[in-house]
Design a protein around this motif. Structure first.
Motif, PDB file in Angstrom:
ATOM      1  N   GLN A 321       0.839  -1.195   0.000  1.00  0.00           N
ATOM      2  CA  GLN A 321       0.000   0.000   0.000  1.00  0.00           C
ATOM      3  C   GLN A 321       0.873   1.244   0.000  1.00  0.00           C
ATOM      4  N   LEU A 322       0.762   2.049  -1.062  1.00  0.00           N
ATOM      5  CA  LEU A 322       1.567   3.263  -1.140  1.00  0.00           C
ATOM      6  C   LEU A 322       0.888   4.393  -0.377  1.00  0.00           C
ATOM      7  N   PRO A 323       1.646   5.106   0.429  1.00  0.00           N
ATOM      8  CA  PRO A 323       1.092   6.270   1.117  1.00  0.00           C
ATOM      9  C   PRO A 323       1.132   7.485   0.212  1.00  0.00           C
ATOM     10  N   SER A 324       0.228   8.401   0.421  1.00  0.00           N
ATOM     11  CA  SER A 324       0.274   9.647  -0.343  1.00  0.00           C
ATOM     12  C   SER A 324       1.418  10.516   0.172  1.00  0.00           C
ATOM     13  N   THR A 325       1.897  11.416  -0.687  1.00  0.00           N
ATOM     14  CA  THR A 325       3.076  12.212  -0.340  1.00  0.00           C
ATOM     15  C   THR A 325       2.815  13.158   0.825  1.00  0.00           C
ATOM     16  N   ASP A 326       1.554  13.489   1.099  1.00  0.00           N
ATOM     17  CA  ASP A 326       1.283  14.366   2.231  1.00  0.00           C
ATOM     18  C   ASP A 326       1.377  13.636   3.569  1.00  0.00           C
ATOM     19  N   ARG A 327       1.619  12.316   3.537  1.00  0.00           N
ATOM     20  CA  ARG A 327       1.827  11.556   4.765  1.00  0.00           C
ATOM     21  C   ARG A 327       3.314  11.388   5.073  1.00  0.00           C
ATOM     22  N   MET A 328       4.182  11.998   4.286  1.00  0.00           N
ATOM     23  CA  MET A 328       5.611  11.834   4.519  1.00  0.00           C
ATOM     24  C   MET A 328       6.018  12.438   5.859  1.00  0.00           C
ATOM     25  N   SER A 329       7.165  11.999   6.353  1.00  0.00           N
ATOM     26  CA  SER A 329       7.617  12.356   7.687  1.00  0.00           C
ATOM     27  C   SER A 329       8.679  13.442   7.653  1.00  0.00           C
ATOM     28  N   ASN A 330       8.745  14.220   8.717  1.00  0.00           N
ATOM     29  CA  ASN A 330       9.887  15.109   8.916  1.00  0.00           C
ATOM     30  C   ASN A 330      10.468  14.909  10.316  1.00  0.00           C
ATOM     31  N   THR A 331      10.189  13.749  10.891  1.00  0.00           N
ATOM     32  CA  THR A 331      10.760  13.404  12.188  1.00  0.00           C
ATOM     33  C   THR A 331      11.606  12.142  12.045  1.00  0.00           C
ATOM     34  N   ASN A 332      12.380  11.830  13.058  1.00  0.00           N
ATOM     35  CA  ASN A 332      13.259  10.667  13.003  1.00  0.00           C
ATOM     36  C   ASN A 332      12.461   9.368  12.882  1.00  0.00           C
ATOM     37  N   VAL A 333      12.983   8.448  12.104  1.00  0.00           N
ATOM     38  CA  VAL A 333      12.346   7.152  11.903  1.00  0.00           C
ATOM     39  C   VAL A 333      13.357   6.065  12.224  1.00  0.00           C
ATOM     40  N   LEU A 334      12.931   5.092  13.004  1.00  0.00           N
ATOM     41  CA  LEU A 334      13.750   3.933  13.333  1.00  0.00           C
ATOM     42  C   LEU A 334      13.075   2.694  12.777  1.00  0.00           C
ATOM     43  N   PHE A 335      13.806   1.850  12.074  1.00  0.00           N
ATOM     44  CA  PHE A 335      13.188   0.665  11.495  1.00  0.00           C
ATOM     45  C   PHE A 335      14.187  -0.474  11.432  1.00  0.00           C
ATOM     46  N   GLN A 336      13.674  -1.667  11.245  1.00  0.00           N
ATOM     47  CA  GLN A 336      14.518  -2.861  11.229  1.00  0.00           C
ATOM     48  C   GLN A 336      14.070  -3.797  10.117  1.00  0.00           C
ATOM     49  N   PRO A 337      14.816  -3.896   9.032  1.00  0.00           N
ATOM     50  CA  PRO A 337      14.508  -4.901   8.014  1.00  0.00           C
ATOM     51  C   PRO A 337      14.579  -6.287   8.639  1.00  0.00           C
ATOM     52  N   THR A 338      13.589  -7.110   8.375  1.00  0.00           N
ATOM     53  CA  THR A 338      13.520  -8.411   9.029  1.00  0.00           C
ATOM     54  C   THR A 338      13.226  -9.492   8.014  1.00  0.00           C
ATOM     55  N   GLY A 339      14.207 -10.297   7.691  1.00  0.00           N
ATOM     56  CA  GLY A 339      14.000 -11.435   6.809  1.00  0.00           C
ATOM     57  C   GLY A 339      13.575 -12.643   7.614  1.00  0.00           C
ATOM     58  N   PHE A 340      12.967 -13.601   6.955  1.00  0.00           N
ATOM     59  CA  PHE A 340      12.525 -14.794   7.641  1.00  0.00           C
ATOM     60  C   PHE A 340      13.246 -16.011   7.075  1.00  0.00           C
ATOM     61  N   PHE A 341      12.584 -16.923   6.438  1.00  0.00           N
ATOM     62  CA  PHE A 341      13.241 -18.143   5.984  1.00  0.00           C
ATOM     63  C   PHE A 341      14.117 -17.895   4.768  1.00  0.00           C
ATOM     64  N   GLU A 342      15.304 -18.492   4.770  1.00  0.00           N
ATOM     65  CA  GLU A 342      16.166 -18.501   3.591  1.00  0.00           C
ATOM     66  C   GLU A 342      16.008 -19.847   2.904  1.00  0.00           C
ATOM     67  N   ASP A 343      15.671 -19.797   1.622  1.00  0.00           N
ATOM     68  CA  ASP A 343      15.463 -21.019   0.873  1.00  0.00           C
ATOM     69  C   ASP A 343      16.752 -21.415   0.170  1.00  0.00           C
ATOM     70  N   PHE A 344      17.012 -22.713   0.064  1.00  0.00           N
ATOM     71  CA  PHE A 344      18.200 -23.240  -0.611  1.00  0.00           C
ATOM     72  C   PHE A 344      19.492 -22.751   0.025  1.00  0.00           C
ATOM     73  N   ASP A 345      19.434 -22.366   1.279  1.00  0.00           N
ATOM     74  CA  ASP A 345      20.624 -21.932   2.014  1.00  0.00           C
ATOM     75  C   ASP A 345      21.332 -20.766   1.360  1.00  0.00           C
ATOM     76  N   GLU A 346      20.606 -19.965   0.610  1.00  0.00           N
ATOM     77  CA  GLU A 346      21.189 -18.780  -0.012  1.00  0.00           C
ATOM     78  C   GLU A 346      20.893 -17.566   0.867  1.00  0.00           C
ATOM     79  N   PRO A 347      21.841 -16.612   0.962  1.00  0.00           N
ATOM     80  CA  PRO A 347      21.607 -15.440   1.816  1.00  0.00           C
ATOM     81  C   PRO A 347      20.535 -14.532   1.225  1.00  0.00           C
ATOM     82  N   LEU A 348      19.866 -13.830   2.121  1.00  0.00           N
ATOM     83  CA  LEU A 348      18.882 -12.846   1.701  1.00  0.00           C
ATOM     84  C   LEU A 348      19.573 -11.535   1.355  1.00  0.00           C
ATOM     85  N   VAL A 349      18.949 -10.780   0.474  1.00  0.00           N
ATOM     86  CA  VAL A 349      19.450  -9.461   0.096  1.00  0.00           C
ATOM     87  C   VAL A 349      18.408  -8.435   0.522  1.00  0.00           C
ATOM     88  N   PHE A 350      18.792  -7.526   1.414  1.00  0.00           N
ATOM     89  CA  PHE A 350      17.883  -6.515   1.931  1.00  0.00           C
ATOM     90  C   PHE A 350      18.115  -5.196   1.205  1.00  0.00           C
TER      91      PHE A 350
END
Length: 445
Positions: A321-350
């Motif tokens: 779901q894309l947010p509209s541009t008027d919902r953009m932030s001007n405050t600090n944002v903290l986030f954590q990319p979180t991968g789950f299962f890796e298939d075929f023992d290959e590393p994930l690319v974030f």
């Protein structure tokens, strides 16, 4: 046709400090549900992810009226994201067998998550080994509405269901889905499953409620892959009229689906008119990087797609779901990319992406380092730019030095190995939609 395996990443974004009720991603109270995964729902992995961006530990409780559910009580450390397994997997709506005739089914399968500190919450569903996955940001209860329009797959895989799942926040909630009406109590779920396209279906009620819609296994084309597609809908009063649409890495174009709630809604990409829609109409289209605009508010969904032989067949459908541009932030944002299962023992690319208006003399910083303005790519015919980089699976921060510069952040994962794919979930940027829901008294934490 075989479903392409997909792996999901989710973005958790929030304020560093204590949040208030004007921040749509951060709150103390959430309700949601899962609709059933395709083919092998008994092998599903269901997770609630809680992002605590406070400087104190958040105490969280998860409840449900489902008879087999046991109340969960956990603590989330400061500045961290915790994965909470939701069991049993039969808590999925219409599990294990879909009633695909399009009639409303009522079940006690709603989920409520409360925290003593403001947090962001994401719901994730996938089959074991990363097959058919997607995740969505859970809209806080204080921002639930009483009017929605559904988005589902325009091409569901054979024998896969499109689904609209309504979860009540209060008792005696009278809900109308299309032409059907039912009254449900708090944390009951009223859902419709159908092989037909349900996009554009109007959903309304007499009290605020949440809606998750999508497809148990949608596809873009019959010769491509399929995957779980789920999104928690924004109420109509939180829609927008301008969106920065940018294809994912390795793709020059992406598919989108737009729905309207007002007659004679004109949707354009730059100066090119894409569609003129009536209320309840939808349109799927494909386009490169562009500024999407409309004369009346719309809801815009970006759709993941099968990428063929590019990077070991990375790619499969998902809803973003894309947010509209008027919902953009001007405050600090903290986030954590979180991968789950890796298939075929290959590393994930974030992959991380920052979209910004680069207003004034503002600077965007990623993990404390200023991004060189020359690293930003321009969205054609607009004042918006985007920066994209691969990263490790760690916690990241984005900030700006001026209130004039606004931005949004998203993240997605490429799965490793042939037959795997990518899917992503978007944390809506920090905006200021009007609060529409009167919060219920909290349960004891």
């Amino acid at each position: 046709m075989m479903a392409i395996r997909v792996l999901c990443l989710l973005l958790a974004s929030a304020n560093f400090a204590y949040a208030d009720n004007n921040v749509p991603t951060i709150a103390n109270d959430f309700v949601f549900t899962f609709f059933s995964a395709y083919r092998y729902p008994s092998d599903s992995v269901l997770l609630a992810l809680v992002s605590n961006n406070n400087n104190k530990t958040a105490n969280v409780v998860v409840t449900s009226p489902y008879s087999s559910f046991t109340t969960i009580r956990v603590s989330v450390a400061p500045y961290s994201v915790l994965k909470i397994p939701i069991t049993p997997v039969s808590i999925q709506d219409q599990f294990p067998n879909y009633n695909n005739n399009g009639r409303i089914v009522v079940e006690n399968k709603g989920i409520r998550l409360q925290s003593d500190l403001p947090v962001a919450v994401y719901a994730h569903s996938e089959l074991n080994e990363g097959i058919s996955a997607d995740s969505f940001m859970v809209i806080p209860a204080i921002h639930l509405g009483m009017q929605y329009v559904a988005v589902t797959s325009t091409q569901p895989l054979e024998s896969a269901s499109n689904v609209i799942a309504v979860v009540a926040y209060q008792d005696n909630t009278k809900v109308t889905i299309g032409s059907q009406t039912v009254t449900i109590n708090a944390l009951q779920v009223a859902s419709v499953a159908s092989f037909a396209v349900l996009s554009g279906t109007a959903i309304s009620g007499n009290k605020p409620f949440g809606v998750i819609s999508g497809c148990s296994s949608g596809s873009i084309s019959w010769d491509g892959g399929s995957g779980y597609e789920a999104v928690m809908l924004l109420p109509v009063n939180a829609w927008g009229t301008q969106f920065a649409a940018i294809p994912f890495l390795y793709l020059t174009t992406n598919y989108y689906q737009v729905v309207a709630n007002t007659d004679h809604t004109v949707v354009s990409a730059g100066s090119t008119v894409i569609a003129t829609l009536y209320a309840g109409e939808y349109r799927r289209f494909q386009i490169g990087a562009a500024l999407i605009s409309s004369n009346y508010p719309i809801q815009l969904i970006q759709i993941g797609q099968y990428t063929g032989s590019v990077n070991n067949d990375l790619g499969s459908p998902f809803f973003l779901q894309l947010p509209s541009t008027d919902r953009m932030s001007n405050t600090n944002v903290l986030f954590q990319p979180t991968g789950f299962f890796e298939d075929f023992d290959e590393p994930l690319v974030f992959v991380l992406r920052i979209v910004t208006n680069l207003a004034g003399s503002g600077k965007i910083q990623l993990d404390g380092s200023t991004i060189n303005p020359l690293q930003f790519k321009h969205v054609p015919n607009s004042s918006f730019y985007y920066y994209e980089t691969t990263t490790s699976n760690t916690t990241h921060s984005v900030s700006t030095n001026t209130s004039g510069t606004q931005y949004s952040v998203m993240s997605y994962t490429y799965g490793g190995g042939e037959g795997c794919g990518f899917v992503c979930a978007y944390s809506l940027p920090i905006g200021n939609p009007a609060a529409t829901t009167t919060a219920k008294p909290p349960i004891q934490l």
